[in-house]
Design a protein around this motif. Structure first.
Motif, short mmCIF file in Angstrom:
data_model
loop_
_atom_site.label_atom_id
_atom_site.label_comp_id
_atom_site.label_asym_id
_atom_site.label_seq_id
_atom_site.Cartn_x
_atom_site.Cartn_y
_atom_site.Cartn_z
N GLU A 84 1.37 23.90 77.40
CA GLU A 84 1.91 23.08 78.49
C GLU A 84 3.00 23.82 79.24
OE1 GLU A 84 3.41 19.58 76.59
OE2 GLU A 84 1.49 19.07 75.67
N ASP A 85 3.03 23.63 80.57
CA ASP A 85 4.09 24.22 81.38
C ASP A 85 4.72 23.16 82.28
OD1 ASP A 85 5.46 26.74 82.53
OD2 ASP A 85 4.74 25.68 84.29
N TYR A 86 6.05 23.25 82.42
CA TYR A 86 6.81 22.26 83.19
C TYR A 86 7.69 22.94 84.25
CZ TYR A 86 5.38 19.01 79.55
OH TYR A 86 4.63 18.24 78.69
N THR A 87 7.21 24.08 84.75
CA THR A 87 8.00 24.86 85.72
C THR A 87 7.75 24.43 87.15
OG1 THR A 87 7.87 26.76 84.22
CG2 THR A 87 8.54 27.21 86.48
N MET A 88 6.54 23.98 87.43
CA MET A 88 6.13 23.75 88.81
C MET A 88 6.87 22.56 89.44
SD MET A 88 2.31 23.51 90.40
CE MET A 88 1.91 25.17 89.91
N GLY A 89 7.49 22.82 90.54
CA GLY A 89 8.27 21.81 91.25
C GLY A 89 9.21 22.55 92.19
N TYR A 90 9.97 21.82 92.96
CA TYR A 90 10.92 22.44 93.88
C TYR A 90 12.34 22.07 93.47
CZ TYR A 90 6.89 23.30 96.92
OH TYR A 90 5.69 23.73 97.44
N VAL A 91 13.18 23.09 93.34
CA VAL A 91 14.58 22.88 92.95
C VAL A 91 15.33 22.12 94.03
CG1 VAL A 91 16.75 24.07 92.44
CG2 VAL A 91 14.62 24.91 91.45
N ASN A 92 15.02 22.41 95.30
CA ASN A 92 15.81 21.88 96.41
C ASN A 92 15.16 20.73 97.18
OD1 ASN A 92 17.87 23.87 95.99
ND2 ASN A 92 16.51 25.38 96.92
N GLU A 93 13.97 20.33 96.78
CA GLU A 93 13.28 19.25 97.49
C GLU A 93 12.65 18.30 96.49
OE1 GLU A 93 13.21 18.55 100.70
OE2 GLU A 93 14.21 20.38 101.42
N ILE A 94 12.72 17.02 96.81
CA ILE A 94 12.05 15.99 96.00
C ILE A 94 10.61 15.86 96.50
CG2 ILE A 94 12.00 13.52 95.46
CD1 ILE A 94 15.07 13.55 95.82
N GLY A 95 9.67 15.77 95.57
CA GLY A 95 8.29 15.59 96.02
C GLY A 95 7.29 16.17 95.04
N PHE A 96 6.06 16.33 95.52
CA PHE A 96 4.92 16.67 94.68
C PHE A 96 4.37 18.03 95.10
CE2 PHE A 96 5.50 12.15 95.11
CZ PHE A 96 5.50 11.72 93.79
N ARG A 97 4.80 19.08 94.40
CA ARG A 97 4.44 20.45 94.78
C ARG A 97 2.93 20.67 94.78
NH1 ARG A 97 7.41 25.87 92.45
NH2 ARG A 97 5.92 27.44 93.12
N ALA A 98 2.25 20.09 93.80
CA ALA A 98 0.79 20.24 93.74
C ALA A 98 0.07 18.99 94.26
CB ALA A 98 0.36 20.54 92.31
#
Length: 433
Positions: free
Chosen positions: A329-343
């Motif tokens: 499992e990986d929990y890296t994907m996301g944006y540090v400076n923006e709220i929302g759904f990267r994928a």
């Protein structure tokens, strides 16, 4: 079971249909290129090709699921009822967009393989994404599109009973440094003292030595509070401890310190513990393996989850290294400076390797909010409003909300004032079900 007729069965097609149909909607799916088999099927069925066969649910296909490698794909985003979509496929299709092709584009992170400008840490920026540029970063569009597809199936097959998903939460506690002043060693304490004096931070200097001599509680040591919160909810918190070497980027606690090891073991008794891979481990599989083995020795079990320092990803190398080390499992994907759904999703999904054209066993939980993003809003009321909005988006599609908080977020620092209340909002949102 849903039978899908298509002119060509590809790994991409299998990957995205199984995600949308099986993982999101709970429907088993199989594929055929034989018209006779399709006609004979007496349950749910649809065609995914260029022309409709009869009166079945039909989605006109885009070429992306039948291609290999990368190509310069033209993306035109359109409004679609309460959301947005791309890969418009005309009026003859049961739904006006190829949601399977669009979902594959987002889930595979196709755009992150294409030329783009990275930030100062070499990360893919939210501002480079199609979701940010076209104003749908705040929505889990893949899940929304899946539910629209479900509606079409329900009209066609009114007697079919779909399984119901339930909204849930998966709180992430990121621990880049377990303590602010404790266990830092003589050299680092001396360096911190000199820096405090040089910057006239006399109050901090006072607290530094009050903590070191045991007269004050270390402000980063909020673990007792977090564990008490864990006891109040059925949803497991996931802690990521940094145990890599001290460097320019990572300034954690020495993993050889017995008190630090004892802390990790204590947390592991109540919560799930994963590895926060150091900045240099992201680039060096040898360092990553060393950190993995060290963490496994501490928690006395196989390491299943990881998260990268600075939320930095190198696609696809980062994920291939995790697969090589059998991290699931990986929990890296996301944006540090923006709220929302990267994928574009609020549901876990598998890594599809675009270079090898294969679905892998590595599962992602893309996070939707990091505590730092809430600092952009000034009043606690505004922070609550922003948090409520993003959680509501996840609730609309019965998804899983994944926020990232840090151990120091729960300190009494003025900067993080009110964040305990925000965390309680997240826990309460799950209890409302």
């Amino acid at each position: 079971m849903l039978l899908v007729y298509t002119h060509k069965i590809t790994p991409r097609l299998r990957y995205v249909f199984k995600h949308i149909c099986t993982r999101l909607l709970g429907i088993e799916v199989s594929f055929t290129t034989t018209i006779e088999e399709f006609i004979a099927h007496d349950s749910l069925k649809m065609s995914y090709t260029k022309q409709q066969l009869g009166n079945e649910v039909f989605v006109k296909s885009h070429e992306i699921l039948f291609e290999q490698g990368l190509s310069d794909i033209e993306i035109n985003v359109h409004d679609w009822e309460n959301t947005k979509c791309f890969f418009y496929n005309g009026d003859k299709s049961s739904i006006p967009f190829d949601i399977f092709a669009a979902s594959f584009y987002l889930l595979s992170r196709y755009e992150e393989y294409l030329p783009h400008v990275n930030d100062e840490f070499g990360r893919f920026s939210a501002t480079e994404s199609i979701a940010y540029k076209h104003g749908f970063l705040h929505q889990p569009v893949v899940d929304i599109w899946a539910y629209k597809f479900k509606e079409k199936l329900q009209v066609q097959y009114p007697k079919f009973e779909f399984t119901k998903r339930v909204y849930s939460i998966k709180p992430i506690i990121d621990v880049p440094s377990a303590y602010n002043f404790k266990l830092k060693g003589i050299l680092r304490t001396f360096g911190g003292t000199v820096k405090d004096l040089a910057e006239f931070k006399l109050k901090q200097l006072y607290y530094r030595y009050m903590v070191i001599f045991g007269f004050q509680h270390d402000p980063f040591d909020t673990f007792k509070y977090i564990i008490n919160k864990q006891k109040q909810t059925k949803y497991k918190f996931l802690f990521f401890f940094l145990i890599g070497a001290y460097s320019t980027y990572d300034k954690g606690i020495n993993p050889n310190k017995k008190k630090f090891v004892s802390l990790i073991k204590q947390v592991a008794d109540y919560c799930k513990v994963g590895l926060k891979a150091s900045y240099f481990a992201i680039h060096d599989p040898v360092v990553l393996k060393k950190e993995k083995l060290r963490m496994e020795a501490i928690i006395n079990t196989d390491l299943t989850a990881s998260r990268n320092s600075f939320s930095k990803l190198n696609l696809p190398e980062t994920y291939r290294n995790l697969i090589e080390l059998e991290i699931q499992e990986d929990y890296t994907m996301g944006y540090v400076n923006e709220i929302g759904f990267r994928a574009g999703t609020c549901s876990p999904f598998l890594f599809y390797d675009l270079d090898y054209e294969v679905q892998t066993p590595l599962k992602f939980w893309s996070y939707h909010l990091m505590d730092y993003c809430l600092l952009k809003t000034h009043s606690l009321l505004d922070k609550k409003k922003v948090l409520y909005q993003i959680m509501n988006e996840v609730k609309q599609v019965d998804g899983e909300f994944v926020p990232v908080f840090h151990n120091y977020t729960f300190s009494d620092s003025d900067r993080w004032k009110g964040f305990k209340e925000l965390f309680n909002m997240i826990l309460d949102s799950a209890n409302e079900n």
